[in-house]
Design an enzyme around this catalytic site. Structure first.
Site, short mmCIF file in Angstrom:
data_model
loop_
_atom_site.label_atom_id
_atom_site.label_comp_id
_atom_site.label_asym_id
_atom_site.label_seq_id
_atom_site.Cartn_x
_atom_site.Cartn_y
_atom_site.Cartn_z
N ALA A 185 4.36 3.93 6.28
CA ALA A 185 3.10 4.25 5.66
C ALA A 185 1.98 4.13 6.67
O ALA A 185 0.91 4.77 6.78
CB ALA A 185 2.89 3.76 4.30
N SER A 193 0.68 -1.14 0.07
CA SER A 193 -0.07 0.07 0.02
C SER A 193 0.79 1.35 -0.02
O SER A 193 1.78 1.31 0.50
CB SER A 193 -1.07 0.06 1.20
OG SER A 193 -0.17 -0.15 2.23
N SER A 213 2.66 -2.53 4.11
CA SER A 213 2.83 -0.88 4.11
C SER A 213 3.99 -0.56 3.30
O SER A 213 4.94 -1.14 3.38
CB SER A 213 2.52 -0.40 5.39
OG SER A 213 3.76 -0.64 5.94
N ASP A 214 4.01 0.59 2.75
CA ASP A 214 5.25 1.34 2.41
C ASP A 214 5.99 1.69 3.45
O ASP A 214 5.12 1.57 4.49
CB ASP A 214 5.02 2.33 1.21
CG ASP A 214 6.22 2.59 0.53
OD1 ASP A 214 7.37 2.52 0.95
OD2 ASP A 214 6.31 3.46 -0.53
N TRP A 215 7.14 1.70 3.40
CA TRP A 215 8.06 2.04 4.61
C TRP A 215 7.51 3.34 5.40
O TRP A 215 7.41 4.40 5.20
CB TRP A 215 9.20 2.28 4.21
CG TRP A 215 10.07 0.85 4.47
CD1 TRP A 215 11.29 0.59 5.00
CD2 TRP A 215 9.65 -0.38 3.96
NE1 TRP A 215 11.70 -0.87 5.12
CE2 TRP A 215 10.75 -1.51 4.60
CE3 TRP A 215 8.53 -1.01 3.43
CZ2 TRP A 215 10.35 -2.90 4.07
CZ3 TRP A 215 8.34 -2.28 3.03
CH2 TRP A 215 9.23 -3.25 3.71
#
Ligand code: BGC
Length: 814
Positions: A226, A190, A222-224
């Site tokens: 996020a 995401s 998740s993106d880092w």
């Protein structure tokens, strides 16, 4: 693994153990849970190579061509083989999950991460991404489709709220992710951005369409950093918060579940998905027998070299290419990029290549003993200094090529020291008591004059050259973006006049204050050559040669994660360089080394024009294959190239009041150009090989079936060489009841044919190419009636047309 078995494992865990699994254990690892037989899973960027857990120049990787190049191949078999190579790399580094491919679209040519995305077109993106995913996962390694969804530009990427009309969202931006799920992708990432007001880690789009309509059964990572909330993101279909151990989940999520704000079955579903992912990648149950990756360096290099040629797009050729070895005596190789090309884009996708071949190396190797190769860089690029490396300096303590890294305590005592190969230090050893990192090197200036040095990072910075302090001061962190903080922080520069050949010591220091990130940079650039003299030299060299190749491109940092581009113009004096060389040498080949589109004001003046993208480690070997005709330039444009930025119909990447409106709806890329009635410099799909083709006949069945239909196109190789042609099929619907793209890519297939032969190419048009999203029904519909079927060589060169009837109720389930 069956669901029952997964459920039994979930039941073995108590709530605290389950919640613990949902946040990363470290930057790149998930937590282990022996009670369920779960081991840690290691994740790594992707997608142009697999870096592994360490950001360390000594841990090298195979470097693939960037995503734009892979899409330019229009070749799913080759993409799949490259995916299998990524799996092999991953396994050799103990990596279970590759954080790629990136399936966002080239909406604006200014997109800073263009190089890491495949195309402007959802169909080409979906098919290329699916092929890469199949390849990665065939090696027992998870691929991650990212960044879900509409993360198509970088400006304010952590907060931007993308407003995209429902139809465009489904038909354009979600479509490649749907293709990834159909290909069986095991993980989806995401994005940082929001869509329609909801940040993606809290977005209802994670549940529907991703998990519900499409049936995605893997894990949403998740993106880092996020995940920025506890309850809303946990209630959304977000499964795993990365990295860890600090996160908005963890203890806070445990409390929220205990307080009844997040039902435990919601947690169980996330855990089940994580366990399923672990089972798929071999991190669950009895340890699998070790699957050591077989390293086959020769085969790897051959595959990457083939990919360079297969992705090179020949835009124009006035009988200049291919060259014949033996027929050329002197070759002028011009441009700074010829000797120092850009092999990859900047940001989290970066890897440290094991081995590189520059264009100059490749051309020299091809001509060894048969012709003279003269290189001159031309006028300077006015570029930022680049990190010192083992080619340019020595370790002051040992004298070996490279630099010295020292970690100092508060009193300045050395706690730790080691030899390094790069002035780009992204992971200092975190020894207890560490207060300052110091990078030092002895530089022997090859040229005298005013050099520029830089120290990069956040916190207190100091730069001393030859005993003179050039930078000293506090530079607090200005952003939360991890790609800037940990990978590409800004540099502070200073200048000093040096004498050629007289060694000087260069020292950069950065204090390790909390929250200042991990990166420290030490950079240097020699004085730029006098532009007029450098241009005159390039012209002289070109004039005296039989042929000239001039390699131009973007510079380090101008195409990078974390920011968008401001211009499509080539930096520095490169346009003047190509124009001047072409004016004196009609047999000039211009080679463009960029990840995304650039303006080419001299494009009609050169003998041939070739795009090589960011070609990866075998850049020069593959380029030489193309120049000397050992391979055809196989690429076709994955994105429409504008003559000038001002002509491009969709360019905006800057949000207004936090909102980026995709007001153009589904009309991006060639669709936008067609709607605007404008002519780009080069259409999506365009690219020449070394033979010529005629497209002679098209035949479609009278009526489309439930799975779509197959078009037969007869093409003839009218040239003198065997070649590969990519036959593209587009649809249009002239009397539609609602607004549609003027035409849209529906399918493509490639064929190889010998000179003089005719071949039938069968292009399948899937049912999805006929459907549209109905914002009233919130569902897919297919409009019955007559559709036009166009076939040809690009979105702007479609010489064959036929029609097909589409009846009511095409889609399954209606
Ligand atoms: C990028 C992701 C990447 C992650 C981990 C983020 O900043 O957007 O694409 O996978 O960092 O490096």
């Amino acid at each position: 693994m069956e669901d029952d078995e997964l459920n039994r494992l979930v039941d073995k865990l108590n709530l605290a153990q389950k919640v613990e699994l949902l946040t990363g254990a470290t930057t790149w690892r998930t937590a282990a849970q022996p009670a369920a037989g779960l081991r840690e899973m290691v994740m790594s960027d992707g997608p142009a190579g697999v870096r592994g857990e360490a950001w360390d120049e000594r841990r090298t990787s195979a470097l693939l061509p960037a995503a734009t190049a892979l899409a330019a191949m229009w070749d799913e078999d080759l993409a799949q083989r490259l995916g299998a190579l990524l799996a092999q790399e991953a396994r050799s580094k103990g990596v279970h999950v590759v954080l790629g491919p990136t399936l966002n679209l080239h909406r604006s040519p200014l997109g800073g991460r263009h190089f890491e995305c495949f195309s402007e077109d959802p169909e080409l993106t979906g098919r290329t991404g699916a092929a890469l995913i199949r390849g990665i996962q065939s090696g027992g390694v998870a691929a991650t489709a990212k960044h879900y969804v509409a993360n198509d530009s970088e400006t304010d990427r952590l907060t931007v709220d993308v407003r995209v009309p429902e139809r465009a969202l489904h038909e354009v931006y979600l479509a490649p992710f749907e293709a990834a799920v159909e290909a069986g992708v095991w993980a989806v990432m995401s994005g940082y951005n929001a869509v329609g007001g909801a940040t993606m880690t809290e977005s209802p789009l994670l549940a529907d369409p991703l998990k519900e309509r499409w049936g995605f059964d893997g894990a949403v990572v998740s993106d880092w950093a996020a995940v920025r909330s506890t309850v809303p993101s946990a209630l959304a279909a977000q499964d795993l918060a990365m990295p860890g151990p600090e996160s908005a989940w963890g203890e806070a999520l445990l409390r929220a579940v205990r307080a009844g704000e997040v039902p435990e079955p919601v947690i169980d579903d996330k855990v089940r998905r994580l366990l399923r992912l672990a089972a798929r990648v071999g991190a669950l149950g009895d340890p699998e027998p070790a699957r050591p990756a077989r390293h086959r360096p020769r085969q790897t290099r051959a595959l990457l070299r083939r990919a360079v040629a297969a992705s090179a797009v020949l835009l124009t050729n006035h009988d200049v290419l291919p060259w014949t070895v033996g027929a050329v005596q002197t070759v002028a190789v011009i441009g700074a990029h010829a000797a120092r090309p850009r092999l990859q884009g900047g940001g989290s996708a970066g890897v440290f290549p094991r081995h590189t071949v520059t264009p100059l190396d490749g051309i020299r190797a091809a001509l060894r003993g048969t012709a003279e190769v003269i290189h001159t860089p031309g006028p300077g690029l006015v570029e930022q200094p680049w990190p010192l490396d083992a080619d340019r300096c020595d370790d002051p303590r040992t004298g070996e090529p490279g630099l010295r890294l020292r970690v100092l305590d508060r009193a300045g005592h050395e706690l730790y020291a080691e030899h390094r190969l790069s002035g780009r230090l992204l992971e200092p050893a975190l020894v207890p008591g560490a207060h300052t990192v110091e990078l030092s090197a002895v530089l022997r200036p090859a040229v005298g004059g005013e050099w520029t040095f830089g120290v990069g990072g956040f916190g207190h910075l100091e730069l001393v050259v030859d005993g003179r302090q050039l930078v000293a001061g506090e530079y607090p962190r200005t952003t939360d973006d991890p790609a800037v903080v940990h990978v590409g922080p800004p540099c502070r520069h200073g200048r000093i006049v040096l004498r050629a050949g007289r060694p000087v010591e260069v020292v950069a220091r950065r204090t390790l204050e909390p929250d200042t990130g991990r990166a420290t940079l030490l950079t240097a650039a020699p004085p730029p050559p006098d532009p007029a003299a450098a241009l005159a030299r390039a012209v002289d060299v070109a004039r005296a040669a039989d042929v000239a190749v001039v390699v131009v491109g973007t510079t380090e940092g101008s195409e990078s994660e974390g920011h968008d581009r401001l211009t499509l113009a080539l930096p520095g004096d490169q346009d003047a360089l190509v124009a001047a060389v072409a004016a004196t040498q009609p047999r000039t080949v211009a080679v463009v080394n960029s990840g995304g589109p650039v303006e080419l004001p001299w494009r009609d003046e050169v003998g041939a024009l070739l795009l090589t993208w960011f070609p990866g480690q075998e850049a020069g070997a593959g380029l030489a294959d193309v120049l000397f005709g050992r391979a055809e330039p196989g690429g076709r444009l994955p994105t429409t190239w504008a003559d000038r930025l001002a002509d491009a119909p969709v360019t905006r990447t800057r949000p207004e009041d936090g909102v980026l409106a995709y007001g153009e709806g589904p009309h991006i890329g060639h669709r936008a150009w067609l709607r605007a009635g404008r002519e780009p410099a080069y259409w999506f799909g365009h690219g020449l090989g070394y033979t010529t083709w005629s497209h002679d006949e098209i035949e479609a069945p009278p009526q489309a079936g439930p799975d779509g239909f197959t078009v037969r196109v007869t093409v003839r190789n009218t040239g003198a060489r065997t070649g590969r042609e990519v036959v593209q099929v587009y649809l249009s619907r002239p009397d539609s009841a609602f607004e549609r793209p003027v035409r849209w890519l529906a399918g493509y297939a490639a064929v190889t044919a010998h000179p003089g032969t005719s071949t039938d190419v069968r292009v399948h048009v899937p049912a999805r190419a006929l459907r549209h999203w109905s914002p009233d029904a919130h569902d897919w519909r297919t409009e019955p009636g007559t559709y036009r079927v166009h076939a040809g060589r690009s979105a702007g060169d479609l010489t064959l047309t036929t029609e097909i009837e589409v009846m009511l109720c095409q889609e399954a389930g209606e």
